[in-house]
Design a protein around this motif. Sequence first.
Motif, PDB file in Angstrom:
ATOM      1  N   GLU A 315       0.870  -1.169   0.000  1.00 40.89           N
ATOM      2  CA  GLU A 315       0.000   0.000   0.000  1.00 40.89           C
ATOM      3  C   GLU A 315       0.912   1.225   0.000  1.00 40.89           C
ATOM      4  OE1 GLU A 315      -4.045   1.560   2.281  1.00 40.89           O
ATOM      5  OE2 GLU A 315      -2.713   0.108   3.242  1.00 40.89           O
ATOM      6  N   ILE A 316       0.926   1.938  -1.136  1.00 38.60           N
ATOM      7  CA  ILE A 316       1.891   3.009  -1.351  1.00 38.60           C
ATOM      8  C   ILE A 316       1.191   4.355  -1.221  1.00 38.60           C
ATOM      9  CG2 ILE A 316       3.577   3.978  -2.958  1.00 38.60           C
ATOM     10  CD1 ILE A 316       3.740   1.189  -4.263  1.00 38.60           C
ATOM     11  N   PHE A 317       1.618   5.156  -0.256  1.00 37.97           N
ATOM     12  CA  PHE A 317       1.022   6.475  -0.016  1.00 37.97           C
ATOM     13  C   PHE A 317       1.842   7.501  -0.811  1.00 37.97           C
ATOM     14  CE2 PHE A 317      -0.398   3.831   3.337  1.00 37.97           C
ATOM     15  CZ  PHE A 317      -1.623   4.329   3.760  1.00 37.97           C
ATOM     16  N   THR A 318       1.275   8.003  -1.886  1.00 36.90           N
ATOM     17  CA  THR A 318       2.053   8.796  -2.844  1.00 36.90           C
ATOM     18  C   THR A 318       1.947  10.305  -2.611  1.00 36.90           C
ATOM     19  OG1 THR A 318       0.218   8.693  -4.414  1.00 36.90           O
ATOM     20  CG2 THR A 318       1.940   7.022  -4.612  1.00 36.90           C
ATOM     21  N   ALA A 319       1.515  10.726  -1.436  1.00 42.47           N
ATOM     22  CA  ALA A 319       1.562  12.144  -1.076  1.00 42.47           C
ATOM     23  C   ALA A 319       2.470  12.298   0.141  1.00 42.47           C
ATOM     24  CB  ALA A 319       0.160  12.673  -0.765  1.00 42.47           C
ATOM     25  N   VAL A 320       3.375  13.255   0.062  1.00 45.11           N
ATOM     26  CA  VAL A 320       4.301  13.539   1.165  1.00 45.11           C
ATOM     27  C   VAL A 320       4.159  15.019   1.521  1.00 45.11           C
ATOM     28  CG1 VAL A 320       6.695  13.539   1.933  1.00 45.11           C
ATOM     29  CG2 VAL A 320       5.900  11.770   0.362  1.00 45.11           C
ATOM     30  N   SER A 321       3.801  15.277   2.781  1.00 41.10           N
ATOM     31  CA  SER A 321       3.647  16.670   3.240  1.00 41.10           C
ATOM     32  C   SER A 321       4.395  16.832   4.564  1.00 41.10           C
ATOM     33  CB  SER A 321       2.169  17.029   3.400  1.00 41.10           C
ATOM     34  OG  SER A 321       1.522  16.097   4.257  1.00 41.10           O
ATOM     35  N   PRO A 322       5.697  17.094   4.503  1.00 40.90           N
ATOM     36  CA  PRO A 322       6.524  17.173   5.721  1.00 40.90           C
ATOM     37  C   PRO A 322       6.341  18.486   6.470  1.00 40.90           C
ATOM     38  CG  PRO A 322       7.842  17.589   3.767  1.00 40.90           C
ATOM     39  CD  PRO A 322       6.483  17.226   3.265  1.00 40.90           C
ATOM     40  N   ASN A 323       5.171  18.623   7.097  1.00 42.36           N
ATOM     41  CA  ASN A 323       4.865  19.868   7.827  1.00 42.36           C
ATOM     42  C   ASN A 323       4.759  19.646   9.331  1.00 42.36           C
ATOM     43  OD1 ASN A 323       2.458  18.471   7.979  1.00 42.36           O
ATOM     44  ND2 ASN A 323       1.366  19.809   6.551  1.00 42.36           N
ATOM     45  N   ASP A 325       2.734  17.626  11.023  1.00 41.87           N
ATOM     46  CA  ASP A 325       1.414  17.372  11.607  1.00 41.87           C
ATOM     47  C   ASP A 325       1.195  15.900  11.916  1.00 41.87           C
ATOM     48  OD1 ASP A 325       1.102  16.298   9.097  1.00 41.87           O
ATOM     49  OD2 ASP A 325      -0.648  17.500   8.544  1.00 41.87           O
ATOM     50  N   GLY A 326       2.180  15.058  11.603  1.00 44.03           N
ATOM     51  CA  GLY A 326       2.057  13.638  11.890  1.00 44.03           C
ATOM     52  C   GLY A 326       1.375  12.831  10.807  1.00 44.03           C
ATOM     53  N   PHE A 327       0.944  13.499   9.703  1.00 45.98           N
ATOM     54  CA  PHE A 327       0.276  12.811   8.610  1.00 45.98           C
ATOM     55  C   PHE A 327       1.119  12.967   7.340  1.00 45.98           C
ATOM     56  CE2 PHE A 327      -3.149  14.039  11.480  1.00 45.98           C
ATOM     57  CZ  PHE A 327      -3.804  12.818  11.652  1.00 45.98           C
ATOM     58  N   ASN A 328       1.517  11.837   6.758  1.00 45.60           N
ATOM     59  CA  ASN A 328       2.256  11.845   5.499  1.00 45.60           C
ATOM     60  C   ASN A 328       3.518  12.701   5.565  1.00 45.60           C
ATOM     61  OD1 ASN A 328       0.292  10.214   4.341  1.00 45.60           O
ATOM     62  ND2 ASN A 328      -0.837  11.935   3.480  1.00 45.60           N
ATOM     63  N   ASP A 329       4.140  12.756   6.734  1.00 44.92           N
ATOM     64  CA  ASP A 329       5.382  13.537   6.847  1.00 44.92           C
ATOM     65  C   ASP A 329       6.531  12.875   6.090  1.00 44.92           C
ATOM     66  OD1 ASP A 329       4.390  15.654   8.346  1.00 44.92           O
ATOM     67  OD2 ASP A 329       4.657  14.581  10.242  1.00 44.92           O
ATOM     68  N   THR A 330       6.426  11.565   5.868  1.00 46.78           N
ATOM     69  CA  THR A 330       7.438  10.836   5.097  1.00 46.78           C
ATOM     70  C   THR A 330       6.749   9.966   4.055  1.00 46.78           C
ATOM     71  OG1 THR A 330       7.459   8.969   6.646  1.00 46.78           O
ATOM     72  CG2 THR A 330       9.011  10.776   7.075  1.00 46.78           C
ATOM     73  N   PHE A 331       7.520   9.475   3.113  1.00 50.47           N
ATOM     74  CA  PHE A 331       7.015   8.573   2.075  1.00 50.47           C
ATOM     75  C   PHE A 331       6.881   7.182   2.689  1.00 50.47           C
ATOM     76  CE2 PHE A 331       8.100   6.047  -1.933  1.00 50.47           C
ATOM     77  CZ  PHE A 331       6.790   6.075  -2.385  1.00 50.47           C
ATOM     78  N   VAL A 332       5.619   6.673   2.719  1.00 49.73           N
ATOM     79  CA  VAL A 332       5.331   5.424   3.423  1.00 49.73           C
ATOM     80  C   VAL A 332       4.873   4.362   2.426  1.00 49.73           C
ATOM     81  CG1 VAL A 332       3.839   4.317   5.135  1.00 49.73           C
ATOM     82  CG2 VAL A 332       4.749   6.622   5.558  1.00 49.73           C
ATOM     83  N   ILE A 333       5.424   3.153   2.575  1.00 58.17           N
ATOM     84  CA  ILE A 333       5.000   1.983   1.793  1.00 58.17           C
ATOM     85  C   ILE A 333       4.666   0.892   2.798  1.00 58.17           C
ATOM     86  CG2 ILE A 333       5.613   0.329  -0.002  1.00 58.17           C
ATOM     87  CD1 ILE A 333       7.723   2.323  -0.963  1.00 58.17           C
ATOM     88  N   GLN A 334       3.389   0.706   3.052  1.00 58.37           N
ATOM     89  CA  GLN A 334       2.980  -0.312   4.015  1.00 58.37           C
ATOM     90  C   GLN A 334       3.089  -1.705   3.388  1.00 58.37           C
ATOM     91  OE1 GLN A 334      -0.875   0.636   5.619  1.00 58.37           O
ATOM     92  NE2 GLN A 334      -0.127   2.419   6.743  1.00 58.37           N
ATOM     93  N   GLY A 335       3.477  -2.666   4.189  1.00 53.81           N
ATOM     94  CA  GLY A 335       3.641  -4.041   3.709  1.00 53.81           C
ATOM     95  C   GLY A 335       5.041  -4.340   3.216  1.00 53.81           C
ATOM     96  N   LEU A 336       5.929  -3.338   3.219  1.00 48.02           N
ATOM     97  CA  LEU A 336       7.269  -3.536   2.668  1.00 48.02           C
ATOM     98  C   LEU A 336       8.139  -4.419   3.560  1.00 48.02           C
ATOM     99  CD1 LEU A 336       9.028  -2.724   0.279  1.00 48.02           C
ATOM    100  CD2 LEU A 336       9.748  -0.690   1.548  1.00 48.02           C
ATOM    101  N   ALA A 337       7.753  -4.541   4.827  1.00 44.45           N
ATOM    102  CA  ALA A 337       8.564  -5.347   5.752  1.00 44.45           C
ATOM    103  C   ALA A 337       8.636  -6.814   5.342  1.00 44.45           C
ATOM    104  CB  ALA A 337       8.002  -5.230   7.164  1.00 44.45           C
TER     105      ALA A 337
END
Length: 411
Positions: A315-323, A325-337
Motif C-alpha cells: 500500500e503506497i502512499f504517494t503524497a508527502v507533506s513534511p509539515n 502534523d504527523g500525517f504523510n510527513d514521510t514517504f510510506v509503503i505499508q507491507g514492505l517489511a
Amino acid sequence: MNNFFIFAVTILRLTRKNNILNLMPLQKFYIVALLFASFLAQAQQSFHNFGNVQIHDQGQVGFHMDLENDGTFDQNAGFTGFYNQNSLTVSGTNRPVFNDVEVDVQDDLFLEVAMGVTNFQEFTNGRVITPRDQKNVSLDYLNDAPYLGENNDRYVDGYASITGELDFTFPIGDDFRLRPARIESFAATNTAKAAYYFENPNFPNFFSESFDTNEFGDLLFGISIFEFWDVDGDQETRVTLTWDANSNIPTLVEDLEDLRVVGWEPNLRQWVNLGNAGFTGDLDNGEITSEIIVPDNYTVLTFGTSSVILDGDLEIFTAVSPNGDGFNDTFVIQGLAQFPDNELFIYNRWGVLVYNKKGYHEVQQSEEAFNGISQGRATVAKGEELPVGTYYYVLNVEGIKDRAGYLYLNR
C-alpha cells in the motif's frame, strides 16, 4: 406591428374573471405573438404581464417573442413553448412557472429571472442560459419534473435546480458540452442546485476566491485543473460527476480505481477526498460517485487522484507533506517489511536522483526516510529542501517485479 394588440391563434377564447386573464382553449391554439400590457392595445416587443395570467388544462401557448413577467404567472397547466430562429429572453421581477415546457430557440433561451417547470420539459433546439453570477436565477425543476432531449447542443448553461424526492441528474454543461451531475433520492427535499464550469479552478471567472489545486489534504495526490462543478444542497447524498475526453483524466490516473471525487473545503481552504463509491466507463468517458456528503459543505467539486496505490501486497502512499502534523510527513509503503531485500530510488522531474536507500522498510518512519530533503548527489545538493512538485519513485524488490510511479511533495 401598427400599434395593434395582436393575437394569432387557431381558436382562442379569452375570459376575464376576478381580474385574471384566462387562456382557455376550445381546441388547440398557438399564440404566435401575444402582446400584453395592462390590457392596453399598443405595440410591444414582448409579452409583458403586469397582472394575473393563467394557462388552463389542455391550453397550448407558444411564445415567439420575449416574456417579461412582473405579475402572477405561476398557476399554469397545459403546454408552453418557446420558439424562435434567433434568441428569446425571459425577464421580470417574478418567476413564471409552467406545466409542460418545450424549448425550441435556435440561438438560446436566456433567463434573467428564474423559470419553473412542474411536469415535463423538452430540449428541442438551443440551450437555456442563466447568469452564472446570479445563482438565484435558474431553470427550476419542481415536484421531480423530468426532461428529455439534452445533448451537447441542448442543456442548461448555468444553474439548474430540483425540488423533489427522486434521484435527479442535472442537465448542465458549458462550452457546448453536456456535463451532468447526479444526486440521490431525498437530496432535494429542500431544493438542490448545480452548474458545471469548464474552467481551471485556480482561475475561476464567477467566484470571489480561487481553488488552489496545490492545496489538498491527506490521501490525495493531485487535482484536476480542467473543470469543476458547483453543487448545492443541505441534505446528505452521494454525488456523481461525469467526464469526457476533454477532462484529461489520464493526466490524473492510469487506473480509475485511483480516481476520486474531491471537494474544496472553505474552512480548511484545501481540497479534500470525497471518495470513490463506484465508477463506470473508461479514461475517455465515464462517471464516478462520491461517498455520502452534504454538498453545501464544499464550495466546488472536481476530480482528484488518491495518494494510496494498492500494488499487490503493498500500500503506497504517494503524497508527502513534511509539515510536522504527523500525517504523510514521510514517504510510506505499508507491507514492505515482508520484502526486506529492497531499495528505493526517488528522482525529480529532470531525472536527477534526490534520494536512495536500501532496506527502506526499516527507516520509513524515521528521520532517514524520504521527507522532502535531498539525499542525492551532483545537481541536487545533499541536505537541501526540495521544491513542491511531482517526483518519480522506483522500488526494487528482490525476487519480484520492480514498482515505479509518481509521488507528490507538498508543504
